[in-house]
Design an enzyme around this catalytic site. Sequence first.
Site, PDB file in Angstrom:
ATOM      1  N   SER A 191       0.986  -1.074   0.043  1.00  0.00           N
ATOM      2  CA  SER A 191      -0.241  -0.022   0.031  1.00  0.00           C
ATOM      3  C   SER A 191       0.867   1.242   0.129  1.00  0.00           C
ATOM      4  CB  SER A 191      -0.705  -0.068   1.298  1.00  0.00           C
ATOM      5  OG  SER A 191      -2.010   1.107   1.330  1.00  0.00           O
ATOM      6  N   CYS A 192       0.254   2.478  -0.581  1.00  0.00           N
ATOM      7  CA  CYS A 192       1.143   3.559  -0.169  1.00  0.00           C
ATOM      8  C   CYS A 192       0.240   4.892  -0.169  1.00  0.00           C
ATOM      9  CB  CYS A 192       2.005   3.778  -1.401  1.00  0.00           C
ATOM     10  SG  CYS A 192       0.930   3.703  -2.948  1.00  0.00           S
TER      11      CYS A 192
END
Length: 286
Positions: free
Chosen positions: A238-239
């Site tokens: 994720s980011c």
Amino acid sequence: MPPSLPTPIVSPDWLIQHLDHSSIVVIDASWHMPDTGRKGADDFAARHIPGARFFDIDAISDTLSPYPHMLPAPADFAATIGALGIGNDSLVIIYDDSAVRSAARLWWSLRAMGHDTVAVLSGGLAGWIAAGGTVTDMPSQITPRTFVPDFRPGLVRSRTDVLTAIGNTQILDARAAARFEGSAPEPRPGLRSGHIPGARNLPFGQLFNSDGHLKSADDLQSAFDAAGIDTSAPVITSCGSGITASVLALGLATLGRHDTAVYDGSWTEWGSDPDLPLETGAASTK
């Protein structure tokens, strides 16, 4: 016979040697954060690898989603990819000239659509130039091809998937530590600060050497180890909006972990929903 593709990374020297092969299609997938004032399409028009085509990560997305550059429907993605001259038998080499290493996003997108003969150019455009590669501002001649997608849902995760994964699947966040910990605000307005409960943190920039080339396999392994990630087990990355999460997936692929899933909505989706749980503070690495 097409050249052997040393996926998922190729060196500038490899591309210089094989650039003129009929099976190779080079794509510039540069994307920049809005506050930089840069536009990937403008930079591409000014200079690009000879024969390259430009892929617009924002335009070629799910335009009905409230979140940025979400993966489009397979048929829509295939139409655009085919218009760029990519067929199912093409060897696709992707590069960028971006601080967020956006080439990895298209690399992951193509793999999610079933295309495995794809690699990222190590060092990006700067690495290409440093190795003696030429650039041009001349438009590329493109012959459209037919691209038939074979969507792999296992490489994509939704909000519901991630909520279910908490506590039983490794989640790795590519954002800077201060954003992950919740001590720095998000660059997008209206988002909460913090991270998905139980997630680990490995800022994507730690996968690169100072010259912009991806680190060696040993150094990559050390980086994932230090973040508390077992690279022999599945990972969801994720980011902020799904771009640098793809960088972590690329790093894991170089270590042989080809099944890493990307949370497409990432923190732009998670941080905007007050009903979803979050944590603040540093992640445990044990």
